[in-house]
Design a protein around this motif. Structure first.
Motif, mmCIF file in Angstrom:
data_model
loop_
_atom_site.group_PDB
_atom_site.id
_atom_site.type_symbol
_atom_site.label_atom_id
_atom_site.label_comp_id
_atom_site.label_asym_id
_atom_site.label_seq_id
_atom_site.Cartn_x
_atom_site.Cartn_y
_atom_site.Cartn_z
ATOM 1 N N LEU A 1 0.852 -1.178 0.000
ATOM 2 C CA LEU A 1 0.000 0.000 0.000
ATOM 3 C C LEU A 1 0.891 1.232 0.000
ATOM 4 C CD1 LEU A 1 -2.646 -1.167 2.631
ATOM 5 C CD2 LEU A 1 -2.945 -1.018 0.153
ATOM 6 N N ARG A 2 0.841 1.983 -1.074
ATOM 7 C CA ARG A 2 1.708 3.141 -1.218
ATOM 8 C C ARG A 2 1.405 4.164 -0.128
ATOM 9 N NH1 ARG A 2 5.092 5.460 -4.950
ATOM 10 N NH2 ARG A 2 5.103 7.752 -4.995
ATOM 11 N N ARG A 3 2.477 4.752 0.418
ATOM 12 C CA ARG A 3 2.353 5.699 1.516
ATOM 13 C C ARG A 3 2.567 7.125 1.024
ATOM 14 N NH1 ARG A 3 2.935 2.682 6.197
ATOM 15 N NH2 ARG A 3 1.922 4.487 7.166
ATOM 16 N N ALA A 4 2.030 8.072 1.768
ATOM 17 C CA ALA A 4 2.246 9.480 1.417
ATOM 18 C C ALA A 4 3.730 9.803 1.391
ATOM 19 C CB ALA A 4 1.519 10.382 2.413
ATOM 20 N N LEU A 5 4.504 9.169 2.271
ATOM 21 C CA LEU A 5 5.938 9.425 2.331
ATOM 22 C C LEU A 5 6.652 8.980 1.058
ATOM 23 C CD1 LEU A 5 7.412 10.758 4.697
ATOM 24 C CD2 LEU A 5 8.229 8.512 5.376
ATOM 25 N N ASP A 6 6.064 8.026 0.330
ATOM 26 C CA ASP A 6 6.655 7.606 -0.943
ATOM 27 C C ASP A 6 6.762 8.772 -1.924
ATOM 28 O OD1 ASP A 6 7.321 4.789 -0.836
ATOM 29 O OD2 ASP A 6 5.183 4.409 -0.607
ATOM 30 N N ASP A 7 5.766 9.654 -1.920
ATOM 31 C CA ASP A 7 5.801 10.797 -2.831
ATOM 32 C C ASP A 7 7.031 11.665 -2.560
ATOM 33 O OD1 ASP A 7 3.418 9.898 -3.864
ATOM 34 O OD2 ASP A 7 2.182 11.325 -2.755
ATOM 35 N N LEU A 8 7.324 11.883 -1.280
ATOM 36 C CA LEU A 8 8.485 12.697 -0.927
ATOM 37 C C LEU A 8 9.784 11.964 -1.248
ATOM 38 C CD1 LEU A 8 9.700 15.219 0.309
ATOM 39 C CD2 LEU A 8 9.381 14.210 2.578
ATOM 40 N N LEU A 9 9.843 10.675 -0.926
ATOM 41 C CA LEU A 9 11.053 9.910 -1.210
ATOM 42 C C LEU A 9 11.345 9.856 -2.712
ATOM 43 C CD1 LEU A 9 10.590 7.010 1.353
ATOM 44 C CD2 LEU A 9 12.368 8.769 1.409
ATOM 45 N N ASP A 10 10.295 9.811 -3.526
ATOM 46 C CA ASP A 10 10.488 9.843 -4.975
ATOM 47 C C ASP A 10 11.257 11.091 -5.403
ATOM 48 O OD1 ASP A 10 9.132 7.475 -5.341
ATOM 49 O OD2 ASP A 10 7.259 8.412 -6.003
ATOM 50 N N LYS A 11 11.034 12.184 -4.696
ATOM 51 C CA LYS A 11 11.619 13.461 -5.080
ATOM 52 C C LYS A 11 13.031 13.665 -4.525
ATOM 53 C CE LYS A 11 7.077 15.717 -5.161
ATOM 54 N NZ LYS A 11 6.206 16.721 -4.491
ATOM 55 N N VAL A 12 13.322 13.070 -3.363
ATOM 56 C CA VAL A 12 14.568 13.455 -2.680
ATOM 57 C C VAL A 12 15.619 12.355 -2.574
ATOM 58 C CG1 VAL A 12 13.339 15.196 -1.320
ATOM 59 C CG2 VAL A 12 13.658 12.905 -0.361
ATOM 60 N N PHE A 13 15.240 11.087 -2.749
ATOM 61 C CA PHE A 13 16.219 10.014 -2.588
ATOM 62 C C PHE A 13 16.533 9.385 -3.941
ATOM 63 C CE2 PHE A 13 17.486 5.604 -1.567
ATOM 64 C CZ PHE A 13 18.508 5.867 -0.670
ATOM 65 N N PRO A 14 17.829 9.254 -4.297
ATOM 66 C CA PRO A 14 19.015 9.415 -3.452
ATOM 67 C C PRO A 14 19.707 10.769 -3.578
ATOM 68 C CG PRO A 14 19.637 8.268 -5.430
ATOM 69 C CD PRO A 14 18.176 8.595 -5.574
ATOM 70 N N ASP A 15 19.040 11.809 -4.110
ATOM 71 C CA ASP A 15 19.690 13.118 -4.165
ATOM 72 C C ASP A 15 20.101 13.576 -2.766
ATOM 73 O OD1 ASP A 15 19.320 13.141 -6.887
ATOM 74 O OD2 ASP A 15 17.443 14.237 -6.787
ATOM 75 N N VAL A 16 19.261 13.297 -1.780
ATOM 76 C CA VAL A 16 19.670 13.439 -0.379
ATOM 77 C C VAL A 16 20.316 12.109 -0.006
ATOM 78 C CG1 VAL A 16 18.902 13.793 1.993
ATOM 79 C CG2 VAL A 16 17.809 15.058 0.121
ATOM 80 N N ARG B 1 -0.121 13.549 5.385
ATOM 81 C CA ARG B 1 0.118 14.379 4.204
ATOM 82 C C ARG B 1 1.036 15.544 4.522
ATOM 83 N NH1 ARG B 1 0.983 13.095 -0.595
ATOM 84 N NH2 ARG B 1 0.796 14.848 -2.030
ATOM 85 N N ALA B 2 0.881 16.140 5.694
ATOM 86 C CA ALA B 2 1.704 17.287 6.064
ATOM 87 C C ALA B 2 3.182 16.904 6.120
ATOM 88 C CB ALA B 2 1.247 17.854 7.409
ATOM 89 N N THR B 3 3.485 15.751 6.715
ATOM 90 C CA THR B 3 4.873 15.309 6.806
ATOM 91 C C THR B 3 5.470 15.105 5.425
ATOM 92 O OG1 THR B 3 4.494 14.243 8.940
ATOM 93 C CG2 THR B 3 6.390 13.497 7.674
ATOM 94 N N ALA B 4 4.681 14.540 4.516
ATOM 95 C CA ALA B 4 5.179 14.240 3.174
ATOM 96 C C ALA B 4 5.361 15.484 2.324
ATOM 97 C CB ALA B 4 4.226 13.275 2.474
#
Length: 419
Positions: A8-23, A330-333
């Motif tokens: 089950l895809r998590r809201a945090l996946d959206d953020l990780l898509d954008k920042v990892f592994p650039d961070v 959602r706010a965390t992501a």
């Protein structure tokens, strides 16, 4: 043959898509069983499980060798070997092409790391699943888009009050989804027992009176979504007892339970931009999952909807807890801060304040009613009069069917439509 469980895809996946592994190094923190490891595993080629003694021994012997490879690595339950935090930090200093995820079920103990990792290791929090993450609600109205003034307030939610009561008790822990009520109750009891028997001892504390701690947790659950004082919570937990635990002992338990994310209070809102006078900055109490609070209080969906004395109040508190969980996911992501507002004398309070880094605010009230009246939105208008254009939107989250705007501009949004 047992089939594979669908991720089950998590809201945090959206953020990780954008920042990892650039961070290059990200720590995903949160309570046990919220799904940190499964989310992280999907993004790496190698996993180091530090609750495995052989892996831990190898990491102790030569951390640099294990990190110095050209593949993404997950260090799971990193708190079992706190020095690894500094070693990852130093590795980031040497190699900006590093790709490391760390998952942990406890924040660092004081003194276990010599550096915070700021600028090298980013920290993200994962909580139990929101309704949209569970797949039971359509969502569609994103709190981040509310702040950006890009949200359209319309839509129909298929969820009704009985559905929300079911989801309050059903749990947002991924491994508990879809199991029958009797098994769910047993699993929640086991989760609570593990906190006392294993999780706190892993933090170096032996719970000498387990029942006293469970009684305190039960009193805390009864204070869900309220700013009740810790003195009042202790009194409720020890009513009629002469041999009460000391305030220092309960403070220790509180700190430890927060460190392992069992307690997840909402902080009081503070603002440096045109600060409001007389704000009370104490927390509003939340356990990690409304289902744990419901289990501690021995309530079921049927009891919540029974109309018995006190049932409506508890339903309101736990519904707010569910809304808080959904908003925070959602706010965390999306990099937003969530808090609550209450003046010192209690004449004004707003359930949730969502704020971006520019200081813009969405204020949210939570109501069991399907359609809020003027009394339900007066605190939202009060805040608008105080902070002006910083208040981007005023929202009431309800159990109703339709999203719409009132004539006074307040957005009425069923929880099932709030992403």
């Amino acid at each position: 043959m047992v089939g594979l469980v669908k991720y089950l895809r998590r809201a945090l996946d959206d953020l990780l898509d954008k920042v990892f592994p650039d961070v290059p190094a990200i720590a995903i923190e949160g309570a046990k069983a919220v799904g940190k490891t499964e989310t992280a595993r999907r993004r790496v080629q190698r996993v180091l499980e530090l609750d495995d003694p052989h892996t831990l021994a190898a990491l102790r012997a030569d951390t640099d060798a294990l990190l110095g490879v050209d593949e993404a690595v997950l260090i799971d339950e990193w708190q079992h070997y706190p020095p690894v935090w500094d070693r990852v930090r130093r590795a980031v200093d040497r190699r900006r092409d590093l790709a490391v995820l760390l998952t942990g079920s406890a924040t660092p103990r004081p003194g276990t790391t010599s550096h915070s990792g700021a600028g090298r290791i980013a920290s993200l929090v994962m909580r139990p699943m929101s309704l949209t993450e569970r797949g039971v609600a359509p969502g569609g109205i994103d709190v981040a888009k509310l702040l950006a003034r890009e949200a359209t307030i319309e839509g129909h939610s298929p969820l009704r009050l009985p559905d929300y009561a079911e989801e309050i008790c059903a749990s947002g822990l991924p491994g508990l989804r879809g199991i029958r009520p009797a098994a769910l109750g047993l699993q929640l009891d086991s989760y609570l027992a593990r906190i006392v028997d294993r999780d706190l001892p892993e933090e170096g504390v032996l719970v000498r009176r387990p029942q006293a701690l469970i009684a305190w947790l039960t009193a805390y659950a009864a204070a869900t979504s309220t700013p009740a004082s810790y003195t009042a919570i202790l009194g409720a937990a020890t009513a009629g007892e002469t041999d009460k635990p000391s305030r220092a002992a309960t403070q220790t338990y509180r700190d430890l339970l927060a460190r392992i994310w069992v307690l997840d209070p909402v902080p009081g809102w503070t603002t440096s931009l045109a600060p409001l006078a007389r704000l009370k900055i104490g927390p509003k109490h939340q356990l990690l999952d409304p289902a744990l609070a419901a289990r501690l209080l021995d309530v079921t969906p049927e009891k919540l909807l029974s109309g018995a004395p006190g049932s409506g109040e508890i339903l309101g508190q736990l519904f707010e807890s569910l809304v808080t969980l959904c908003v925070r996911a959602r706010a965390t992501a999306t990099g937003l801060r969530t808090s609550h507002l209450r003046t010192r004398n209690g004449d004004h309070e707003i359930d949730l304040i969502v704020e971006n880094t520019a200081g813009r605010v969405v204020a949210i009230e939570v109501k069991l009613a399907r359609d809020p009246d003027d009394a339900d939105v007066r605190h939202l208008h009060w805040l608008g009069d105080r902070i002006g254009g910083r208040l981007v939107d005023k929202v009431v989250v309800t159990t109703g069917e339709y999203a719409y705007r009132r004539d006074d501009g307040v957005a009425v949004i069923p929880l099932g439509l709030l992403a």
